[in-house]
Design a protein around this motif. Structure first.
Motif, PDB file in Angstrom:
ATOM      1  N   GLY A  26      -1.973  11.662  81.612  1.00  0.00           N
ATOM      2  CA  GLY A  26      -2.073  13.010  82.192  1.00  0.00           C
ATOM      3  C   GLY A  26      -2.960  13.900  81.341  1.00  0.00           C
ATOM      4  O   GLY A  26      -3.842  14.595  81.857  1.00  0.00           O
ATOM      5  N   ASN A  27      -2.765  13.852  80.017  1.00  0.00           N
ATOM      6  CA  ASN A  27      -3.612  14.659  79.117  1.00  0.00           C
ATOM      7  C   ASN A  27      -5.068  14.203  79.198  1.00  0.00           C
ATOM      8  O   ASN A  27      -5.988  15.023  79.238  1.00  0.00           O
ATOM      9  CB  ASN A  27      -3.135  14.526  77.669  1.00  0.00           C
ATOM     10  N   ALA A  28      -5.257  12.859  79.191  1.00  0.00           N
ATOM     11  CA  ALA A  28      -6.628  12.328  79.238  1.00  0.00           C
ATOM     12  C   ALA A  28      -7.325  12.851  80.500  1.00  0.00           C
ATOM     13  O   ALA A  28      -8.478  13.290  80.464  1.00  0.00           O
ATOM     14  CB  ALA A  28      -6.606  10.807  79.220  1.00  0.00           C
ATOM     15  N   SER A  47      -7.530   5.982  75.828  1.00  0.00           N
ATOM     16  CA  SER A  47      -8.747   6.628  75.312  1.00  0.00           C
ATOM     17  C   SER A  47      -9.466   7.360  76.427  1.00  0.00           C
ATOM     18  O   SER A  47      -9.492   6.895  77.573  1.00  0.00           O
ATOM     19  CB  SER A  47      -9.731   5.602  74.758  1.00  0.00           C
ATOM     20  N   ASP A  48     -10.074   8.480  76.056  1.00  0.00           N
ATOM     21  CA  ASP A  48     -10.864   9.230  77.049  1.00  0.00           C
ATOM     22  C   ASP A  48     -12.189   9.660  76.451  1.00  0.00           C
ATOM     23  O   ASP A  48     -12.429   9.495  75.253  1.00  0.00           O
ATOM     24  CB  ASP A  48     -10.066  10.442  77.554  1.00  0.00           C
ATOM     25  N   ASN A  49     -13.050  10.210  77.316  1.00  0.00           N
ATOM     26  CA  ASN A  49     -14.351  10.712  76.852  1.00  0.00           C
ATOM     27  C   ASN A  49     -14.386  12.233  76.961  1.00  0.00           C
ATOM     28  O   ASN A  49     -15.389  12.811  77.334  1.00  0.00           O
ATOM     29  CB  ASN A  49     -15.476  10.109  77.701  1.00  0.00           C
ATOM     30  N   THR A  72      -3.065  25.000  83.472  1.00  0.00           N
ATOM     31  CA  THR A  72      -3.926  23.925  82.980  1.00  0.00           C
ATOM     32  C   THR A  72      -3.376  23.258  81.733  1.00  0.00           C
ATOM     33  O   THR A  72      -3.584  22.073  81.536  1.00  0.00           O
ATOM     34  CB  THR A  72      -5.349  24.458  82.661  1.00  0.00           C
ATOM     35  N   THR A  73      -2.694  23.994  80.864  1.00  0.00           N
ATOM     36  CA  THR A  73      -2.268  23.357  79.622  1.00  0.00           C
ATOM     37  C   THR A  73      -0.879  22.746  79.715  1.00  0.00           C
ATOM     38  O   THR A  73      -0.491  21.975  78.857  1.00  0.00           O
ATOM     39  CB  THR A  73      -2.270  24.352  78.441  1.00  0.00           C
ATOM     40  N   GLY A  74      -0.069  23.085  80.705  1.00  0.00           N
ATOM     41  CA  GLY A  74       1.290  22.545  80.788  1.00  0.00           C
ATOM     42  C   GLY A  74       2.218  23.269  79.818  1.00  0.00           C
ATOM     43  O   GLY A  74       1.903  24.360  79.338  1.00  0.00           O
ATOM     44  N   SER A  75       3.342  22.606  79.510  1.00  0.00           N
ATOM     45  CA  SER A  75       4.355  23.287  78.685  1.00  0.00           C
ATOM     46  C   SER A  75       3.991  23.271  77.212  1.00  0.00           C
ATOM     47  O   SER A  75       4.577  23.993  76.420  1.00  0.00           O
ATOM     48  CB  SER A  75       5.705  22.604  78.878  1.00  0.00           C
ATOM     49  N   GLY A  76       3.046  22.431  76.835  1.00  0.00           N
ATOM     50  CA  GLY A  76       2.699  22.334  75.416  1.00  0.00           C
ATOM     51  C   GLY A  76       3.649  21.429  74.647  1.00  0.00           C
ATOM     52  O   GLY A  76       3.552  21.313  73.437  1.00  0.00           O
ATOM     53  N   LEU A  77       4.571  20.773  75.357  1.00  0.00           N
ATOM     54  CA  LEU A  77       5.546  19.911  74.672  1.00  0.00           C
ATOM     55  C   LEU A  77       5.295  18.428  74.936  1.00  0.00           C
ATOM     56  O   LEU A  77       6.048  17.576  74.476  1.00  0.00           O
ATOM     57  CB  LEU A  77       6.971  20.274  75.123  1.00  0.00           C
ATOM     58  N   GLY A  78       4.235  18.128  75.705  1.00  0.00           N
ATOM     59  CA  GLY A  78       3.988  16.751  76.131  1.00  0.00           C
ATOM     60  C   GLY A  78       3.900  15.755  74.984  1.00  0.00           C
ATOM     61  O   GLY A  78       4.531  14.692  75.019  1.00  0.00           O
ATOM     62  N   LEU A  79       3.139  16.088  73.941  1.00  0.00           N
ATOM     63  CA  LEU A  79       2.963  15.139  72.835  1.00  0.00           C
ATOM     64  C   LEU A  79       4.212  15.063  71.959  1.00  0.00           C
ATOM     65  O   LEU A  79       4.501  14.014  71.373  1.00  0.00           O
ATOM     66  CB  LEU A  79       1.739  15.521  71.994  1.00  0.00           C
ATOM     67  N   SER A  80       4.958  16.160  71.888  1.00  0.00           N
ATOM     68  CA  SER A  80       6.226  16.118  71.132  1.00  0.00           C
ATOM     69  C   SER A  80       7.189  15.172  71.836  1.00  0.00           C
ATOM     70  O   SER A  80       7.939  14.423  71.195  1.00  0.00           O
ATOM     71  CB  SER A  80       6.868  17.506  71.066  1.00  0.00           C
ATOM     72  N   LYS A 109      -6.459  15.524  82.238  1.00  0.00           N
ATOM     73  CA  LYS A 109      -6.512  16.994  82.235  1.00  0.00           C
ATOM     74  C   LYS A 109      -7.663  17.514  81.375  1.00  0.00           C
ATOM     75  O   LYS A 109      -8.318  18.487  81.707  1.00  0.00           O
ATOM     76  CB  LYS A 109      -5.174  17.508  81.692  1.00  0.00           C
ATOM     77  N   TYR A 110      -7.893  16.826  80.237  1.00  0.00           N
ATOM     78  CA  TYR A 110      -8.848  17.383  79.274  1.00  0.00           C
ATOM     79  C   TYR A 110     -10.227  16.731  79.322  1.00  0.00           C
ATOM     80  O   TYR A 110     -11.113  17.149  78.598  1.00  0.00           O
ATOM     81  CB  TYR A 110      -8.270  17.305  77.853  1.00  0.00           C
ATOM     82  N   SER A 111     -10.414  15.685  80.159  1.00  0.00           N
ATOM     83  CA  SER A 111     -11.751  15.068  80.163  1.00  0.00           C
ATOM     84  C   SER A 111     -12.438  15.294  81.510  1.00  0.00           C
ATOM     85  O   SER A 111     -11.764  15.539  82.512  1.00  0.00           O
ATOM     86  CB  SER A 111     -11.665  13.577  79.811  1.00  0.00           C
TER      87      SER A 111
HETATM   88  P1  ADP Z   1      -0.110  20.459  76.837  1.00  0.00           P
HETATM   89  O1  ADP Z   1       0.985  20.706  77.811  1.00  0.00           O
HETATM   90  O2  ADP Z   1      -0.729  21.728  76.280  1.00  0.00           O
HETATM   91  O3  ADP Z   1      -1.125  19.474  77.318  1.00  0.00           O
HETATM   92  P2  ADP Z   1       0.536  18.482  74.829  1.00  0.00           P
HETATM   93  O4  ADP Z   1       1.608  18.461  73.781  1.00  0.00           O
HETATM   94  O5  ADP Z   1       0.499  17.341  75.771  1.00  0.00           O
HETATM   95  O6  ADP Z   1       0.660  19.857  75.572  1.00  0.00           O
HETATM   96  O7  ADP Z   1      -0.850  18.567  74.092  1.00  0.00           O
HETATM   97  C1  ADP Z   1      -1.007  19.546  73.060  1.00  0.00           C
HETATM   98  C2  ADP Z   1      -2.451  19.916  72.926  1.00  0.00           C
HETATM   99  O8  ADP Z   1      -3.197  18.788  72.403  1.00  0.00           O
HETATM  100  C3  ADP Z   1      -3.143  20.230  74.249  1.00  0.00           C
HETATM  101  O9  ADP Z   1      -2.914  21.564  74.652  1.00  0.00           O
HETATM  102  C4  ADP Z   1      -4.609  19.964  73.910  1.00  0.00           C
HETATM  103  O10 ADP Z   1      -5.157  21.046  73.205  1.00  0.00           O
HETATM  104  C5  ADP Z   1      -4.519  18.781  72.936  1.00  0.00           C
HETATM  105  N1  ADP Z   1      -4.734  17.488  73.633  1.00  0.00           N
HETATM  106  C6  ADP Z   1      -3.797  16.602  74.003  1.00  0.00           C
HETATM  107  N2  ADP Z   1      -4.352  15.505  74.577  1.00  0.00           N
HETATM  108  C7  ADP Z   1      -5.684  15.717  74.557  1.00  0.00           C
HETATM  109  C8  ADP Z   1      -6.825  14.958  75.000  1.00  0.00           C
HETATM  110  N3  ADP Z   1      -6.699  13.746  75.554  1.00  0.00           N
HETATM  111  N4  ADP Z   1      -8.052  15.497  74.797  1.00  0.00           N
HETATM  112  C9  ADP Z   1      -8.203  16.700  74.213  1.00  0.00           C
HETATM  113  N5  ADP Z   1      -7.169  17.483  73.776  1.00  0.00           N
HETATM  114  C10 ADP Z   1      -5.935  16.996  73.949  1.00  0.00           C
END
Ligand code: ADP
Length: 273
Positions: free
Chosen positions: A172-174, A202-204, A232-240, A176-178
């Motif tokens: 989802g992040n890949a 991996s993303d570009n 666009t950024t979501g909750s900010g807790l995805g990676l945690s 969202k951010y690429s």
């Molecule tokens: P969010 O809900 O903001 O995506 P995450 O915890 O998933 O929260 O990600 C935290 C932050 O890490 C994101 O807001 C973004 O700045 C950065 N990030 C995460 N994944 C990527 C990615 N694949 N490419 C670029 N930045 C990323």
């Protein structure tokens, strides 16, 4: 008549004293480390509460302003009504997703809640996930690629739903951010020592600043305004959430990234048995 008993003073060998003091030293060090860890956890909890209050305040303030505007008694047009209701709708959705993610994270981190483990073939699991993702509209604007190494024959014992959540968050992040049209690679390999499954996404995309990399998975860390929730950024807790799930499976996470080139998120899980 009283009988006097004499007790011999126990003799303590020098090496016993040495061994006792060495044990005491180790125990003191362990206590010190545990105390430091506890302090760090407390600091993280306080920071998280501060972040939660901050994150909740922004959408609530927006909803409050929109409601005040709608009930102000001004002559509002249909468009004004519509725009305010849409804003309330969006901000309510933000709050919902934030609260859901917070609750999910608390549950995953609560070790008293058991995880539902199943033993599955690692390669087959990744393949099935990939084919589901291909049909998922969230990734429809990107080119998904799967690369599973041929020597990946082992099984993993995992909570399937939770590992799917890890993959969803990373893919989802890949996405969202690429950039639209760019490729996202899901890779599964066996570690060099043959004990672990290593999965990477991996993303570009735009990449992540070097100074942020070491802190990305901390729930209290902010990449610029990334922690402020929005559509666009979501909750900010995805990676945690990713980190908490992987660690509950006795694995670990990492990220390599170059600005302007892309990012590669990796998680490693022990094979079953
Ligand atoms: P969010 O809900 O903001 O995506 P995450 O915890 O998933 O929260 O990600 C935290 C932050 O890490 C994101 O807001 C973004 O700045 C950065 N990030 C995460 N994944 C990527 C990615 N694949 N490419 C670029 N930045 C990323």
């Amino acid at each position: 008549m009283t009988v006097k008993k004499e007790f011999a003073q126990p003799s303590i060998e020098n090496d016993t004293i040495e061994s006792l003091s060495s044990k005491l030293f180790t125990a003191t060090n362990q206590l010190f480390a545990a105390n430091q860890k506890l302090q760090e956890l407390q600091r993280q909890r306080s920071e998280m509460l501060a972040n939660i209050s901050h994150d909740l305040r922004a959408p609530i303030t927006a909803i409050r302003s929109a409601v005040d505007y709608l009930t102000s008694g001004q002559n509002l047009t249909q468009e004004d009504y519509h725009a305010s209701l849409m804003l309330i709708d969006r901000r309510t959705a933000t709050l919902e997703s934030l609260i859901q993610d917070m609750y999910y994270l608390f549950c995953v981190e609560d070790v008293s809640r058991p995880i539902e483990s199943q033993t599955v073939d690692a390669a087959q699991f990744l393949e099935e996930y990939f084919y589901d993702a291909l049909a998922d509209s969230r990734y429809g604007r990107h080119q998904l690629i799967l690369d599973i190494s041929e020597n990946l024959k082992e099984k993993i014992t995992v909570d399937i739903q939770k590992i799917v959540r890890v993959l969803d968050n990373l893919l989802g992040n890949a996405a969202k951010y690429s950039p639209v049209g760019s490729s996202i690679l899901l890779k599964g390999v066996c570690s060099a020592d043959g004990r672990y499954l290593v999965v990477s996404v991996s993303d570009n995309g735009p990449g992540i600043p070097r100074e942020a990399l070491g802190h990305l998975f901390e729930r209290t860390y902010t990449v610029s305004s990334a922690r402020t929730p929005s559509s666009t950024t979501g909750s900010g807790l995805g990676l945690s959430i990713v980190k908490a799930i992987v660690e509950r499976h006795h694995g670990w996470v990492s990220c390599e990234s170059k600005e302007e080139e892309g990012s590669c998120f990796t998680f490693t899980l022990p094979f079953a048995g």
